[in-house]
Design a protein around this motif. Sequence first.
Motif, PDB file in Angstrom:
ATOM      1  N   UNK A 152      47.651  39.080  74.057  1.00 59.64           N
ATOM      2  CA  UNK A 152      49.166  38.700  73.236  1.00 59.64           C
ATOM      3  C   UNK A 152      50.096  38.250  74.555  1.00 59.64           C
ATOM      4  N   UNK A 153      50.012  38.752  75.353  1.00 57.46           N
ATOM      5  CA  UNK A 153      51.045  38.344  76.790  1.00 57.46           C
ATOM      6  C   UNK A 153      50.189  37.188  76.575  1.00 57.46           C
ATOM      7  N   UNK A 154      48.883  36.349  76.973  1.00 58.56           N
ATOM      8  CA  UNK A 154      49.176  34.562  77.109  1.00 58.56           C
ATOM      9  C   UNK A 154      49.621  33.939  75.879  1.00 58.56           C
ATOM     10  N   UNK A 155      50.543  34.108  74.901  1.00 61.22           N
ATOM     11  CA  UNK A 155      50.476  33.718  73.991  1.00 61.22           C
ATOM     12  C   UNK A 155      51.812  32.467  74.609  1.00 61.22           C
ATOM     13  N   UNK A 156      52.429  33.041  75.293  1.00 61.42           N
ATOM     14  CA  UNK A 156      54.056  32.351  76.098  1.00 61.42           C
ATOM     15  C   UNK A 156      53.884  31.544  76.957  1.00 61.42           C
ATOM     16  N   UNK A 157      54.241  30.290  77.236  1.00 62.48           N
ATOM     17  CA  UNK A 157      54.478  29.778  78.740  1.00 62.48           C
ATOM     18  C   UNK A 157      54.034  31.427  80.096  1.00 62.48           C
ATOM     19  N   UNK A 158      55.403  31.972  80.088  1.00 60.66           N
ATOM     20  CA  UNK A 158      55.652  32.479  80.261  1.00 60.66           C
ATOM     21  C   UNK A 158      54.349  34.016  80.498  1.00 60.66           C
ATOM     22  N   UNK A 159      53.764  33.993  79.704  1.00 57.10           N
ATOM     23  CA  UNK A 159      53.268  35.674  80.017  1.00 57.10           C
ATOM     24  C   UNK A 159      51.847  34.687  80.380  1.00 57.10           C
ATOM     25  N   UNK A 160      51.389  33.710  80.291  1.00 53.95           N
ATOM     26  CA  UNK A 160      50.070  32.847  80.967  1.00 53.95           C
ATOM     27  C   UNK A 160      50.476  32.452  81.740  1.00 53.95           C
ATOM     28  N   UNK A 161      51.247  32.042  82.736  1.00 54.83           N
ATOM     29  CA  UNK A 161      51.222  32.135  84.080  1.00 54.83           C
ATOM     30  C   UNK A 161      51.072  33.011  84.519  1.00 54.83           C
TER      31      UNK A 161
END
Length: 151
Positions: A10-19
């Motif tokens: 779930x944390x990689x579903x946004x650009x900030x989380x992926x970063x």
Amino acid sequence: MLMSAPQPPPQTRTDAGLAATLRVTIGRLARRLRHQRTDASLSLGQSAALVTLDRHGQLTPGELAEHEKMQPPSMTRIITALETRGLVRRTRHPSDGRQQLVEPTPEGRQLVEQDRRRREAWLARRLAELTPEEKSTLRRAATILDRLSQT
């Protein structure tokens, strides 16, 4: 029974989380690869400079500093340390007497090659544990990560 493709955390579903995830994961992988170094007595800056010289051939200290994104005085210290260990040599620039060229010695090139083989062997052993689909994903990701590293 058909298995579905694994879903991203779930944390990689946004650009900030992926970063954030990429920063931590790439940092961890870089540390693991650093532990595979052939000669841990070289600093990371010394190793990087030696690899750059091996890849690009003769460079002036200023060009080497630019490649490594460091200040020329810091690069001068690195070159001096590598020269003391017999891993690089300085020669006069053929057209500018004020400049010197730095290049790896045969010993320096050998160290770079040993280091490269050791790290790639470690990584190849880890890749052998992956499925063909995971390797395919990494092949595509490698191109993207390389592009990110160039900017």
